[in-house]
Design an enzyme around this catalytic site. Structure first.
Site, PDB file in Angstrom:
ATOM      1  N   LYS A  61     -19.543 -29.091  16.956  1.00  0.00           N
ATOM      2  CA  LYS A  61     -18.218 -29.481  17.431  1.00  0.00           C
ATOM      3  C   LYS A  61     -18.060 -28.876  18.824  1.00  0.00           C
ATOM      4  O   LYS A  61     -17.990 -27.663  18.976  1.00  0.00           O
ATOM      5  CB  LYS A  61     -17.111 -28.959  16.511  1.00  0.00           C
ATOM      6  CG  LYS A  61     -15.720 -29.268  17.059  1.00  0.00           C
ATOM      7  CD  LYS A  61     -14.627 -28.463  16.404  1.00  0.00           C
ATOM      8  CE  LYS A  61     -13.365 -28.516  17.269  1.00  0.00           C
ATOM      9  NZ  LYS A  61     -12.281 -27.669  16.739  1.00  0.00           N
ATOM     10  N   GLY A  98      -3.359 -24.802  17.329  1.00  0.00           N
ATOM     11  CA  GLY A  98      -2.538 -23.747  16.771  1.00  0.00           C
ATOM     12  C   GLY A  98      -1.044 -23.880  17.012  1.00  0.00           C
ATOM     13  O   GLY A  98      -0.277 -22.997  16.647  1.00  0.00           O
ATOM     14  N   ALA A 137      -6.724 -30.652  15.785  1.00  0.00           N
ATOM     15  CA  ALA A 137      -5.751 -29.700  16.334  1.00  0.00           C
ATOM     16  C   ALA A 137      -4.326 -30.248  16.396  1.00  0.00           C
ATOM     17  O   ALA A 137      -4.119 -31.414  16.712  1.00  0.00           O
ATOM     18  CB  ALA A 137      -6.151 -29.239  17.723  1.00  0.00           C
ATOM     19  N   GLY A 138      -3.362 -29.384  16.082  1.00  0.00           N
ATOM     20  CA  GLY A 138      -1.954 -29.688  16.270  1.00  0.00           C
ATOM     21  C   GLY A 138      -1.188 -30.070  15.025  1.00  0.00           C
ATOM     22  O   GLY A 138       0.034 -29.950  14.989  1.00  0.00           O
ATOM     23  N   ASN A 179      -6.938 -26.307  10.964  1.00  0.00           N
ATOM     24  CA  ASN A 179      -7.217 -24.928  10.564  1.00  0.00           C
ATOM     25  C   ASN A 179      -5.912 -24.156  10.361  1.00  0.00           C
ATOM     26  O   ASN A 179      -5.561 -23.801   9.249  1.00  0.00           O
ATOM     27  CB  ASN A 179      -8.094 -24.246  11.626  1.00  0.00           C
ATOM     28  CG  ASN A 179      -8.552 -22.861  11.211  1.00  0.00           C
ATOM     29  OD1 ASN A 179      -7.945 -22.205  10.380  1.00  0.00           O
ATOM     30  ND2 ASN A 179      -9.644 -22.405  11.793  1.00  0.00           N
ATOM     31  N   THR A 180      -5.156 -23.957  11.455  1.00  0.00           N
ATOM     32  CA  THR A 180      -3.968 -23.098  11.389  1.00  0.00           C
ATOM     33  C   THR A 180      -2.926 -23.606  10.390  1.00  0.00           C
ATOM     34  O   THR A 180      -2.281 -22.808   9.708  1.00  0.00           O
ATOM     35  CB  THR A 180      -3.330 -22.990  12.791  1.00  0.00           C
ATOM     36  OG1 THR A 180      -4.344 -22.673  13.740  1.00  0.00           O
ATOM     37  CG2 THR A 180      -2.266 -21.910  12.825  1.00  0.00           C
TER      38      THR A 180
END
Lengths: 73, 267, 267, 73, 267, 267, 73, 73
Positions: free
Chosen positions: F109, F170, F196-197, F218-219
């Site tokens: 990635k 994040g 992301a986001g 992830n977050t």
């Protein structure tokens, strides 16, 4: 016989055109009835300053672009 | 217009790009109007100081009337040539040089388009063309996307203003990404002028409320049912958004708060 | 102001409520200002013709200066009394009668609050109070929620104007439900004035773009960091939204469309 | 002794107050130094028109509300 | 389904309405399906425990197959009759009594419609009908609008559940007013089931994330191109939204925050 | 899980990236968990097949437990190394080569960050690194911004998948720009995985409804109050959005449409 | 002649219909070939419980509604 | 005296460290008690394949990076 009516072929704005032989850029603009102030001349990919209109001769095979401002965003 | 001027002087300062000072924060394109009369009337109603124009071949077979200079007095409006329709840095640079030769100024609105369907910019081409034109003494206003990183590089490359889009040219979808526009404004020092995508007055107002320095629009006015009335709306909306930004909006509250006194009620 | 007037006369007609004609489509509340000077300056900057006032007990122990009439000249602004703080139809009717007795007019902005925390209206109380007041010759402008059915009943009950909220009083959350506001406007014949919830200029602009006849606000201006500048922003935004609605916005497109000619490009 | 300084107790705007006996509504407003034009009088739950200020006597135990316009949204 | 049940048991508790316990938080309508087979397949795929039905005249001239009981086994699904199509409290009460006589239960989904075009509820009629039906021992689930004050009154009137709309019946416009839905949930103690307006899976997910107890939908599944697949999507989306609400989402940040360690980088 | 598998097999096909087949369309990062037990439990609950890992120096002074391989069984999950924290193409290429040397695969990635504060990608660096890595036989999944032109160039450069962001890493701001995500999906042929986001379940659901092939997060899970429950929510939400996209949502309507028959009403 | 084939007119679900005279509600349902379990009967605006189907006679001019559950949202 | 306890200084993961002289990469990993399977070795900016751990000698002044996978998004 005189060369007055001698013609040469040049490419103006993408189209081949016959124009009188022996014209300068200023002469060409006059021939095309274009008002100098509003037109910019590109002669064989090179911009011709207004103060050089008399110095640049139009010869057979030249590629000339004549542009101006139009509405746009 | 006395009242108007007073307002501006009192409540906002002029927009400065490079050395230039502009009183109106609204910049207009001159394309796509049904006729030149409507264009001039709309531009006048909008109160703009700057209008963009395109560079195209003279049509040798048609009336000479087509040139925009026959309709727009360069003494009344600052003419900002664009490189619309250019798909490479080289092409854009060529158009910019021709535009400068017209003799009005060294200013240019730079476009390097990356895709015909969306008219989104090619950021690599933008960076290359900006560097070239700046080195030739141009003042470059660069149309770009909402990417902060590209915006930062354009500023480094010497752009006089960075002009991120609200949404694609001519789409009228409005401010799709206020977050990224705010981000760009917060990180750059050159003026940020949102270019393209505004569709109606509230789009312009909301855009200015992000704190940006100005807006450039064309289709929103030219393609409105009544362009002149819309031009007036855009003039008001742009100023309203600017003033609201400067005024500092009230905080949002999840609870209600009465506007009238809660004391002094009758028994 | 000549230019201003000309704009209005040319581009919009005045707002008519009952027999009354109002030139500005922006109505202001007079509560919550830090001081009376700021209030008067903001009201003046906003260009409004109508301001709302509350009915409260005279404070017998404090200076008489508190009355709003010491600061607002009834010849300059039409004073519209409200029934803010009333929780029953009976209470609201009592306040309306006292307000009329002050002798300015038979107009009243009717509020019947259903809940202290949200200040949302009690529609049953609104309908009852509207019927009573109309039967007594009042011109009733009713603050209500976004419910079309209630709005239709208020019109049937004789309300001179229906005033649905954008969001709760003093919240500044903006136009939470444009769909229902459009719906109410499309089905009623009396003027629709959006009352409460507007927080910044783009909220006002977007609200007017729904086609409503006017906006009433208070906190958005009184609680802005710079109320006078915000008042000017709201004046512009309200007019911008109105003009954009009348002008007829461009259609939205998922695709882009160039603003400059695609022909006449160089080889 | 004279009744000049006789007092009565009435409820004005929620508070019990002593006021001179024998006042009309107009007299009461004067006593309270209120400017007539800006105040509306509710006397025992009934609004008193300005033109009746002289006709209405304030008597002991009356409940009176004196209201005016204040800033509100 | 073992895994499924475990999930529910571990991660959520059943929905309780009145004495009744429901495992799925998704309730389905049974109208507008192209055919009964698709309806049954979709209902099965959705994992719902409760489906709504309407009360209508028997068609004496057509095959008896039309009755929904020929297709839905009352032992498999709890049948919740509605009063759809009723425009007065009296009419709704009449339908509710007929529904109860069918002998399945005293439960009813109450609708009192105020307007044919929008199918928005008549809150005065709702309150009257709720009081009457509750006094007759009905368990009333009331379809209403987003108005908190009406919702509080319906709870006082004894409604077993309050069912505010996301947007108009059959519109598929999604959750137009999350603020007011959250407000209603925060102030009432009876279950809140959002009824009508959900158009796609993310609408259902977002709706459940507001903290409401369940969703009732019909058209979003029946009018999807592939109703069975959409039913499965809605099952997942409803549970996803519920679990996300219970899990407690991460805080939003205007800045970015790396997901990978910023230490231990190479030189 | 039989039921689950059947659903997938019946209602969706696996995601194909390069030669690789992935059953779950949800990819998880492994950073920022309070502890490794929670990480493993959440990853398991999410049903993901692929997890990302970072390449960092071994800490010679701490317990060897820190290596993620002590907690994640490479037989159970495909480990996708990232180049997080790299600010130049050269740096990213170096990390990718080290990652490949760990011997699990040639997949990477790719991140080339352009700004520490926003972690937005440097598109010039991305293009250079993608070309280099593809020429060395890597399968490159490129994290990029919402710019279509860059996405098209990345596809031309040989990226195995293009991964535009929903909003900054994040931030949890959700899908800021669905229009551009749809645009990218409509123009590229390689898989589009939004990276992301995403902040909560409805963000994941809405993202998948745009038609993209997968989501990487992830977050949103690691920073939820209850990561395991949120992982389950994300699993459901991702599938719900995918199924809704495949099912084809009902058309939106400005008017209401009844769900129950309008005929057969009583007199 | 016998009354067996005597007819009366009643309004069922909004339409006037001829039905045999002397029917009870149960008889009417049988005559209309309706399965009792799934139908609810309203007779002159009054609901008829299943256990009273034999007690209620259908007479000329009665207004009867026969309803059941159909698909609805 | 013997060279057994001779030391050299190398830079590992950014820090200067003393390690026994004459180690190969494999020896170094053993010395550092690192499990080979999970670590990747970069020696003077060049990646060392596992099958070459015995061929590469660690000499004074070498710059060595020892990396592995950690949690990341």
């Amino acid at each position: 016989m005189s060369g007055d009516d001698a013609k040469i072929t040049v490419t103006i704005n993408g189209d081949e055109r016959e124009v009188p032989a022996g014209l300068t850029v200023r002469g060409l603009l006059a021939h095309l009835e274009l008002q100098e102030g509003t037109v910019v001349v590109e002669w064989n990919r090179e911009i011709v300053r207004r103060d050089r209109y008399d110095d640049v001769d139009v010869t057979a095979g030249d590629t000339i672009e004549l542009v101006h401002f139009v509405g746009g965003g | 217009m006395a009242a108007e001027s007073k307002d501006i002087d009192t409540f906002d300062e002029p927009l400065r790009i490079g050395g230039h000072e502009i009183r109106s924060r609204l910049i207009l394109g001159t394309g796509k109007y049904i006729d030149n009369e409507t264009m001039v009337e709309a531009i006048t109603a909008s109160g703009t100081d700057v209008v963009t124009v395109a560079v195209r071949r003279v049509d040798l077979d048609r009336t000479k009337e087509e040139g925009v200079l026959y309709h727009l007095d360069p003494k009344k409006w600052f003419l900002l040539p664009n490189t619309a329709g250019c798909y490479t840095a080289e092409e854009a640079v060529r158009y910019a040089r021709l535009a400068r030769e017209a003799g009005f100024s060294e200013w240019v609105k730079l476009e390097v388009i990356g895709d015909q369907e969306t008219l989104l910019p090619d950021v690599e081409g933008l960076l290359e063309a900006t560097r070239t034109l700046v080195s030739e003494g141009f003042k470059v206003l660069t149309y770009t996307n909402e990417d902060l990183i590209t915006a930062l590089k354009l500023e480094d490359a010497g752009a006089a203003a960075v002009m991120p889009l609200a949404s694609p040219i001519g789409s009228g979808l409005g401010l799709l990404n206020p977050y990224h526009i705010r981000l760009i404004k917060s990180r750059l020092t050159v003026p940020i002028i949102v270019d393209a995508g505004v569709g109606t007055a509230s789009d312009a107002c909301e855009t200015m409320e992000q704190g940006v320095d100005g807006i450039l629009m064309n289709t929103a006015i030219a393609a409105a049912k009544d362009p002149v009335r819309m031009a007036l709306a855009m003039k008001d909306a742009t100023r309203a958004g600017r003033l609201a930004y400067l005024a500092g909006r009230m905080p949002k509250r999840e609870q209600a708060a009465p506007s009238s006194p809660t004391t002094g009620m009758l028994d």
